[in-house]
Each structure stands twice: as C-alpha cells, then as structure tokens.
Design a protein around this motif. Structure first.
Motif, PDB file in Angstrom:
ATOM      1  N   VAL A  47       0.849  -1.189   0.000  1.00 53.17           N
ATOM      2  CA  VAL A  47       0.000   0.000   0.000  1.00 53.17           C
ATOM      3  C   VAL A  47       0.889   1.245   0.000  1.00 53.17           C
ATOM      4  CG1 VAL A  47      -1.787   1.281   1.212  1.00 53.17           C
ATOM      5  CG2 VAL A  47      -1.841  -1.227   1.178  1.00 53.17           C
ATOM      6  N   GLU A  50      -3.274   5.665   1.197  1.00 55.73           N
ATOM      7  CA  GLU A  50      -4.608   5.299   1.673  1.00 55.73           C
ATOM      8  C   GLU A  50      -5.233   6.494   2.364  1.00 55.73           C
ATOM      9  OE1 GLU A  50      -6.584   1.347   3.516  1.00 55.73           O
ATOM     10  OE2 GLU A  50      -4.902   2.157   4.679  1.00 55.73           O
ATOM     11  N   LYS A 133      -7.355   3.762  -2.105  1.00 52.80           N
ATOM     12  CA  LYS A 133      -6.124   3.045  -1.755  1.00 52.80           C
ATOM     13  C   LYS A 133      -5.368   2.755  -3.043  1.00 52.80           C
ATOM     14  CE  LYS A 133      -6.117  -1.388  -0.542  1.00 52.80           C
ATOM     15  NZ  LYS A 133      -6.237  -2.644   0.252  1.00 52.80           N
TER      16      LYS A 133
END
Length: 633
Positions: A47, A50, A133
């Motif tokens: 990730v 986010e 995200k």
C-alpha cells in the motif's frame, strides 16, 4: 475538477479542502528518500497511499529503473475489493485516461551506468466519494539498480469535508478527460474562452534604467486574463532587471511584485520553457495567463532595475468584464506574490523562501538553486517542505528537489517541461524549477511557510532564490480556541476531559519531521484505548472546528471514530496511515464539518480508537500527547 477546465474558478476561495502528501521521505531525516510503502495488505500488495473520506488524487509520481522488475499500480476506490484501475509503469502517457500531456514519463540519462531512470507522472484528477487506496505489486524500496530496486515516489491529494458533487473516478471514456487533454495541448496560447476580450496594448517603447512605465490602468471591476511581452535583443539579465508590479483596488503596496524570471517561470533563461499558464522563450517572448480579478481598479507597471535600456516592441494586457457576475456570486482572492527570496545560503537549515500570514491558496512556485562557486555542482537532493497554518509536521514534501517538479535523477537534461512543471539549467551548475498547481492548489487559513533543504539533510552549501504565487487575503480564518495539555490538569478540567479508563500518563522526548527535526521536543500523553470525550464552546461565526493533535507515530495506522453529541461523523474517521519510529512526533488534524455544529453553542466531542487490521482486532495504535482546538470561519 472544474477549476482545471475553467481557470476563472482559480481565484475563488477554496473551502472545505486540505492538501496533503504521501511519499518516500527518509524517516531518519537524511537522504534515503527511496522507500515507499505504508504496509502490506491482505492481497500481499504494498500500500502506497490510503485515505478514508472524500478526496481527489491530483499528482502521482514514481521513479524506477526500466531494467528492474516492473510494478503494476492498482487503484481501489470507495472500499471496493477489486481495483477499478490498474496501470503498469511503462504505460504512463499511453493508457487511457493517463495519456499525454496530462500524464507522461521521463527517461533520465545513462550517467556512466548509474541510470537510466524512468520517472512516470500523472496530473489526472482521480476523485472519490468515500476512500482511495493505491497499491504496488512490487515493494518500492532502495536505490540500487543492480539489486532490482528503485522506490522513489509520491501522491499529492486533496481531502474534502464532504462528498457533495463528487463523482468517483472511472477509467471509462469521458468528455471531461478529452477536454482536459485538448486544453493542456494549448501551452503558450491564451487558454481563456471569452466572447469579447479587451486589451491595453503598447508598442515600441524603450525602458530606461531605473524607470517604470505604466502598462495598464483600469477603473472598473474586471479580471486580467493575460500578460504578454516581447523584448528586443533578449538577454538572460532581463529576467532579473525587468519586473512587473500590480496594484489591485487601490492598495498602497503592490499585490504582485515579481521579476520577469519569477513571473514567467524561469530565473535562468538558458532555454525556453512553455507551461500552460506561464512561460518565456529566448527570442524575448513572455506570457502569463493566471486570472487576476479586482473589484474597482487596477494599475500595472513594468520597471527596469538594470543598467542598460531595454527595447520593448510589444506589450499586451488582456482583460475581461464578462466574469464580473461570476465573481460577485462566488467571491475571489487577489493574485499575489511573496517577497522575492534573494539568492543566499542558510547554514544548516532550510531556505525559507516564503512565510505568509493570511488565507488563500498557493498556485505556483519558482525555485532556483546554485552551488557554492560558479563551477560547483548545484545539488538536487534537497526536499521541498511546506507547512500550512502553523502545523509542525510538513503537509507537502518532496523526495528531492527535482521530484517536486515531477522529474528525476537531478536536473541533468535541461530544459525539461510539461504543461504543469519543469526546469531549466546549465550542466550541474544551476537549476530553476517551476511547479504550477492548476488543480492541486494548496489551501491555507492562517498562513504558510515554504522551504527547501540544501543537500540531502542541509549538509551541503547551496544557495537558493525564488518566489511563491498565491491567491490570497489578509484575513485570518483560523482562530485558536484552547489547548489540551496532559501535563496541565487545568486544561483538562476546562474542557471536562474524561476517559473510560485511567490515564497512564507518560513523557516522551522526540522530534518532528521537517526543518526542525534536530530539535528535541518533550510532551506528556497517553496510549489509552477506550473512548474519551471533552467539551468545546463554539464561536458564533464558526463554519467548522479543527482538532489538531500531537501523537507518537512510532507505530502506523492510527484510527479513531469521532462523535459529536453522540452522532458519529459519517464523512470520514480520523485516520493517519503512515509511521516514523525515528522522528516520532506527528501533528495532524481532524475537521468537524459545519452540519454537526449548526444551531449549537457547544458540543461534546467523543473519540473512540479503532483497530486498523481485521486480523489484529485488539491492536490499537491511537495515542494523544496534546490538542489544540481551532475554529474556522
């Protein structure tokens, strides 16, 4: 998004919006700005970004060696389990809607085998109603091509107070994208669509040294829509010797006071640069198309501060009164420049190009760097760091100087430019970079501080000069109401601070990120996991309340639900996904929207910490080491 198609909206006050950055900043405050990931999710994807709540990504940049494994970037919107859009590193500039010129890629030099590097960038707005995200299929880390590394990158985005009028991004064919691509191909032309544009023109005059010449005088409400000059016998010295001053609505001091190098986005002038809203060429042509509205009158002058006369065959100021009704309805802010930051070195600290008090939004910057001597290297490693409204954690940063202008591998191949950013330079000796914020403007409500490092950690001799342009007002919209300090019981009593578990107070000494990351700061706070609440009196003119918290960011992904008088704020939780185990102090904010305050003179704020990982429901990282409470009008 409409601002990017209709630039008359650019001067309108921006409400309910904050600008933020997420990227590969060295968490130790040094120069290893190449590790970019927040965490690895359940899909085993890394990730990168986010955000929970309504917002819009405006700028995405990533640097990667073409010879290393290629990442695929996946964009998840509004909690969807399947990515709505995916793109490989090599597809930027080609795959719809991330196509030229609103998205592109730059291939850096071979550099004796250290390169080449491929830098991809996008200015395509990606709005979302609930959340976004962004992940990578490859962990972005390191700087060594031989180790299959390369992780530099960033996202710049807006966070909104509500989702009104937001339509979540879709990669489907869109007339909006088509119009945006067409508009961005018009760099160098006046981009404003007017039925009956008006002009004040001047022909063939000579500006003597030390003299000024009035180029525009209007005594009615209007908006400047274009400034054009043609100078004879172009020389780079004109960029510093010539300047323009603009006085809006009878102000005693000029709102705009900028050299040609700053106003037309190139302080060096070795090569031509052509951005969408400003630019210059080495034939002596200059243009600036930022809209500049005023309510009553305007006076503009050109001044020659040099030692030789300058011949000006042509000057044109275009303006319109067609937008008056629009500005009467929506309001406007004045187009302003910060005082010129004269070339100098700041030992061991950021060069603070501008410190401004007031409110408004930044729309462009010009930053120029020099080495210690004419033959010295002008380093590219210094990070840009921008603070809004006195927040001690930088809200906008860059992983190196050239990354701020969305390029990479230094300023090695001048000139480089796209409609929104670029640079000029001469070998390694100097550089002058520009960034235009046509959609991703930076709002501020009480002021801003704009700085840049000298070298990777203020460890090199560098000289900087430059200027910031913004739409602004002297009004301070953010007013501090109170402090909550956990080492001062009186501040807790004043707001009736209560927690459902006994507070185990602890004292910690650490550092904030940014320019002051060498200065130790001590706070007292707690890591309680149960709900806590406190009361706030609401000023009559408050449009929203701002909760500004200091916390320990050693562990990432802090999250809490916020309630006002028992009603949960539905637009977003309080969420901060990043972490820093070295510079542990974080200062972040939570905005309480107006609809939760309407008709009330006071509220009870309840904060309930939440776990972030469903696999670890008992892991709560939320903590508090103090609050400042503000009202925003």
């Amino acid at each position: 998004m409409n601002t990017m198609l209709d630039f008359k909206a650019l001067p309108v006050p921006k409400q309910g919006c904050r600008a933020h950055y997420e990227g590969s900043i060295d968490k130790q405050g040094l120069n290893a700005d190449w590790d970019w990931s927040l965490y690895q999710d359940a899909n085993q994807e890394w990730v990168l970004f986010e955000h929970l709540g309504p917002g819009c990504i405006y700028n995405f940049v990533q640097h990667r060696y073409p010879s290393c494994d290629e990442p695929e970037f996946r964009f998840y919107f509004d909690g969807e389990e399947t990515p709505r859009f995916t793109i490989r590193h090599s597809e930027f500039g080609e795959k719809y809607p991330l196509q030229e010129p609103i998205s592109s890629r730059y291939i850096g030099p071979y550099d004796n085998g250290r390169g080449p590097i491929r830098v991809v960038r996008s200015f395509v707005p990606m709005p979302y109603k609930k959340s976004c995200k962004v992940t990578s299929t490859i962990r972005l880390e390191g700087c060594d091509r031989n180790k299959n590394e390369g992780g530099w990158g960033h996202v710049v985005y807006h966070a909104y107070e509500n989702a009104d009028d937001i339509e979540t991004f879709t990669p489907d064919e869109s007339p909006y994208i088509g119009k945006l691509i067409s508009l961005w191909k018009q760099a160098g032309s006046n981009v404003h669509t007017l039925e009956h544009p008006k002009y004040q023109r001047h022909h063939s005059f000579i500006l003597q040294p030390g003299k000024s010449y009035r180029i525009c005088s209007l005594n009615t409400a209007a908006a400047i829509t274009g400034i054009r000059f043609l100078t004879e016998d172009y020389h780079p010295s004109h960029l510093h010797d010539l300047s323009l001053q603009a006085f809006w609505d009878g102000h005693a001091l000029p709102d705009l006071n900028a050299s040609f190098g700053c106003l037309f986005s190139n302080e060096l002038g070795y090569h031509s640069v052509r951005y969408l809203l400003s630019g210059m060429d080495t034939l002596g042509g200059y243009y600036n198309f930022y809209p500049m509205p005023f309510a009553k009158e305007c006076s503009m002058f050109i001044k020659n501060s040099g030692k030789t006369p300058v011949s000006i065959p042509f000057c044109e100021i275009s303006y319109t009164m067609e937008w008056n009704d629009y500005y009467n309805e929506n309001g406007f802010l004045y187009y302003r420049s910060t005082p010129y930051y004269t070339r100098k070195h700041t030992e061991g600290a950021d060069s603070i190009l501008a410190e401004v008090s007031g409110s408004g939004h930044i729309v462009s910057s010009i930053i120029t760097g020099f080495g210690e001597t004419p033959e010295s290297r002008a380093d590219c490693e210094g990070d840009v760091r921008i603070h809004f409204d006195g927040i001690r954690t930088p809200q906008i940063e860059s992983d190196g100087s050239e990354s701020y202008s969305c390029y990479g591998w230094g300023f090695e191949t001048p000139q480089e430019y796209n409609p929104a950013s670029g640079y000029d330079g001469h070998g390694h000796k100097d550089w002058s970079m520009h960034r235009s914020l046509m959609g991703d403007w930076y709002p501020f409500h009480s002021g801003f501080r704009f700085g840049i490092e000298s070298g990777g950690s203020n460890d090199l001799y560098m000289e900087h000069s430059g200027m910031i342009f913004y739409y602004g007002s002297d009004d301070i919209l953010l007013r501090k109401l109170l402090d909550i300090n956990f080492d001062d019981p009186d501040t807790l009593t004043a707001v009736d601070y209560q927690c459902k578990e006994p507070l185990a107070l602890t004292t910690l000494t650490s550092y904030f990120e940014g320019d002051d990351d060498h200065l130790p700061v001590t706070f007292t706070g707690h890591y309680a996991v149960c709900s806590r609440h406190f009361k706030i009196q609401i000023p009559p003119n408050a449009s929203s309340l701002v909760l500004r918290r200091v916390s320990d960011q050693k562990q990432g992904r802090q999250r809490a639900s916020v309630f006002i008088d028992g009603a949960e704020i539905e637009e977003y939780p309080w969420y901060f996904p990043d972490f820093n185990p070295y510079k542990r102090w974080l200062e972040d904010e939570f905005i309480i929207p107006h609809r939760y305050l309407e008709g009330k003179s006071h509220v009870t704020v309840t904060i309930t910490p939440q776990p972030c990982d469903p696999d670890f429901p008992n892991k709560i990282t939320w903590n508090e080491f103090g609050y400042q409470i503000f009202s925003l009008r």
